[in-house]
Design a protein around this motif. Structure first.
Motif, PDB file in Angstrom:
ATOM      1  N   THR A   1       0.793  -1.239   0.000  1.00 14.54           N
ATOM      2  CA  THR A   1       0.000   0.000   0.000  1.00 14.54           C
ATOM      3  C   THR A   1       0.822   1.285   0.000  1.00 14.54           C
ATOM      4  O   THR A   1       0.283   2.364  -0.241  1.00 14.54           O
ATOM      5  CB  THR A   1      -0.873   0.060   1.283  1.00 14.54           C
ATOM      6  N   GLY A   2       2.113   1.152   0.304  1.00 17.65           N
ATOM      7  CA  GLY A   2       2.948   2.349   0.408  1.00 17.65           C
ATOM      8  C   GLY A   2       2.769   3.060   1.746  1.00 17.65           C
ATOM      9  O   GLY A   2       3.394   4.094   2.000  1.00 17.65           O
ATOM     10  N   ILE A   3       1.948   2.513   2.662  1.00 19.12           N
ATOM     11  CA  ILE A   3       1.726   3.172   3.953  1.00 19.12           C
ATOM     12  C   ILE A   3       2.784   2.686   4.952  1.00 19.12           C
ATOM     13  O   ILE A   3       3.014   1.471   5.080  1.00 19.12           O
ATOM     14  CB  ILE A   3       0.318   2.853   4.527  1.00 19.12           C
ATOM     15  N   ASP A   4       3.395   3.618   5.640  1.00 20.90           N
ATOM     16  CA  ASP A   4       4.403   3.280   6.651  1.00 20.90           C
ATOM     17  C   ASP A   4       3.709   2.603   7.839  1.00 20.90           C
ATOM     18  O   ASP A   4       2.804   3.190   8.449  1.00 20.90           O
ATOM     19  CB  ASP A   4       5.089   4.592   7.081  1.00 20.90           C
ATOM     20  N   ILE A   5       4.152   1.380   8.194  1.00 24.67           N
ATOM     21  CA  ILE A   5       3.452   0.656   9.278  1.00 24.67           C
ATOM     22  C   ILE A   5       3.761   1.261  10.644  1.00 24.67           C
ATOM     23  O   ILE A   5       3.139   0.928  11.640  1.00 24.67           O
ATOM     24  CB  ILE A   5       3.764  -0.861   9.290  1.00 24.67           C
ATOM     25  N   LEU A   6       4.755   2.179  10.661  1.00 23.44           N
ATOM     26  CA  LEU A   6       5.051   2.845  11.930  1.00 23.44           C
ATOM     27  C   LEU A   6       4.344   4.206  12.028  1.00 23.44           C
ATOM     28  O   LEU A   6       4.696   5.035  12.847  1.00 23.44           O
ATOM     29  CB  LEU A   6       6.568   3.002  12.092  1.00 23.44           C
ATOM     30  N   LYS A   7       3.372   4.383  11.165  1.00 18.20           N
ATOM     31  CA  LYS A   7       2.568   5.600  11.232  1.00 18.20           C
ATOM     32  C   LYS A   7       1.473   5.372  12.286  1.00 18.20           C
ATOM     33  O   LYS A   7       0.901   4.273  12.368  1.00 18.20           O
ATOM     34  CB  LYS A   7       1.917   5.816   9.855  1.00 18.20           C
ATOM     35  N   GLN A   8       1.181   6.424  13.056  1.00 25.21           N
ATOM     36  CA  GLN A   8       0.108   6.279  14.039  1.00 25.21           C
ATOM     37  C   GLN A   8      -1.246   6.263  13.314  1.00 25.21           C
ATOM     38  O   GLN A   8      -1.418   6.991  12.329  1.00 25.21           O
ATOM     39  CB  GLN A   8       0.135   7.436  15.025  1.00 25.21           C
ATOM     40  N   VAL A   9      -2.154   5.443  13.812  1.00 26.11           N
ATOM     41  CA  VAL A   9      -3.423   5.280  13.096  1.00 26.11           C
ATOM     42  C   VAL A   9      -4.174   6.605  12.927  1.00 26.11           C
ATOM     43  O   VAL A   9      -4.849   6.817  11.930  1.00 26.11           O
ATOM     44  CB  VAL A   9      -4.353   4.233  13.765  1.00 26.11           C
TER      45      VAL A   9
END
Ligand SMILES: Cc1cc2nc3c(=O)[nH]c(=O)nc-3n(C[C@H](O)[C@H](O)[C@H](O)COP(=O)(O)OP(=O)(O)OC[C@H]3O[C@@H](n4cnc5c(N)ncnc54)[C@H](O)[C@@H]3O)c2cc1C
Length: 353
Positions: free
Chosen positions: A252-260
């Protein structure tokens, strides 16, 4: 019939003559007790395959059939398109008016199926539909599958897509391996698509086939609300298999360490879509030797379906996987072998009267 992939119509007569009930009754009559398990699969009650071998061996012995163990047939002899016997590997001729080729395919060679039947039938003028691996694991182009090696997913939907068109679909268990994908859903799918290989196919995996994208998005909204302040990878850890979490960024290109809380609506919707459409490029199948079944074989147009006798050589019969027929998993391939074998036997008896 729905479970037969190639040339099902050719099998009408043999399956009618000796169906699954006849086969179970036959083994019961030999003293083998049977049991029925999931999906109506029938097994010896003892769970011992040797019981089947020994029952068949005793039956042949009682019927005074001479068995020559460890004697490979090298050649089938024919004169004026009429069988006259075989040559076995010590170069001895065994005369006979009827020969049944039941040598299997080319899969799992160590079991003795080395493709001899194809060669011998070809020498006698038969056309062989080129052998292809079926019920076989598939090789993926993406290197990331290695990260998922050993991950087994239940009840997923998997679609094979060729030029934007879904050409086959299965629901069931999928297993990631170091080279690609395997497991019951993939093995079945491989049988339905092997004619299209090696052209590059896309495989679309839906992790949540009974949940719509909108419903999945609603679940994510709820999860994000309940996991306020947490990293994405922790918030979705009950929804997505742990091994797959590091790959969310790849999908998805979304950083998994991004806060929800920082995930945008577009990103969340993209995540929901991606989980229902994980895409792999299929480069081909694993080799024939690793395939449970060999598709292809003796052209069914050249065999009489009501007797299993060759239309080219009198007295030549075929049974089982050597013929261009194949089926999905579930005991159907063994049933084909028993049914065509039975019909051949009956026809040979008639020929010999
Ligand atoms: C790992 C595995 C699991 C499977 N599981 C299932 C299942 O659960 N259900 C199902 O329906 N099917 C299953 N199959 C497929 C099934 O086993 C075959 O479709 C079936 O055995 C084919 O029977 P056959 O008699 O045509 O050939 P085979 O069973 O392959 O037998 C051919 C025989 O011919 C002999 N032979 C070959 N060449 C010569 C020669 N020149 N001279 C003398 N003898 C020769 C071989 O040694 C062998 O004994 C499985 C296959 C594999 C490999």
């Amino acid at each position: 019939m729905n479970n037969i992939v190639n040339n099902g119509k050719f099998l009408y007569a043999s399956l009618n003559r000796f169906d699954n009930h006849s086969l179970v009754s036959f083994f019961n009559s030999l003293g083998v007790k049977t049991k029925v398990e999931n999906d109506n699969r029938v097994f010896p009650a003892s769970d011992r395959a040797e019981e089947i071998i020994s029952a068949l061996h005793d039956y042949l012995h009682k019927s005074r059939v001479e068995i020559k163990f460890n004697s490979a047939v090298k050649k089938v002899l024919a004169v004026n398109n009429r069988v006259s016997g075989v040559i076995i590997d010590d170069n001895n001729k065994v005369a006979g008016e009827n020969v049944l080729i039941a040598t299997g395919g080319l899969s799992y060679k160590h079991t003795g199926s080395t493709g001899d039947g194809f060669r011998m039938a070809k020498e006698l003028g038969h056309f062989i539909e080129p052998p292809r691996p079926a019920l076989v694991p598939l090789v993926a182009g993406e290197k990331w599958v290695r990260q998922l090696q050993g991950l087994s997913l239940q009840n997923i939907n998997v679609q094979a897509v060729l030029r934007e068109k879904v050409i086959a679909e299965q629901i069931g268990k999928l297993l990631f391996t170091h080279f690609g994908v395997s497991g019951p859903a993939i093995l079945k799918l491989s049988s339905l698509i092997n004619k299209c290989l090696p052209s590059s196919l896309a495989l679309k995996i839906d992790l949540f086939p009974s949940t719509s994208t909108t419903q999945l998005d609603a679940q994510l909204i709820e999860l994000f609300k309940n996991n306020h302040g947490k990293y994405l990878k922790n918030a979705v850890s009950d929804l997505i298999p742990p091994k797959m979490l590091p790959l969310i960024q790849t999908f998805t290109g979304i950083d998994i360490l991004k806060q929800v809380d920082q995930i945008t609506r577009e990103e969340r919707e993209k995540l929901a879509c991606s989980l229902k459409k994980i895409t792999l490029t299929i480069k081909g199948a694993r080799p024939l030797n690793e395939a449970m079944i060999t598709a292809g074989g003796i052209d069914t147009d050249e065999i009489n379906p009501t007797s299993m006798e060759s239309k080219i050589v009198r007295g030549l019969f075929f049974a089982g996987e050597v013929i261009d027929v194949d089926a999905l998993t579930g005991g159907f391939n063994l049933q084909i072998a028993f049914s065509t074998g039975y019909l051949s036997g009956v026809s040979i008896n008639k020929n010999s009267e």
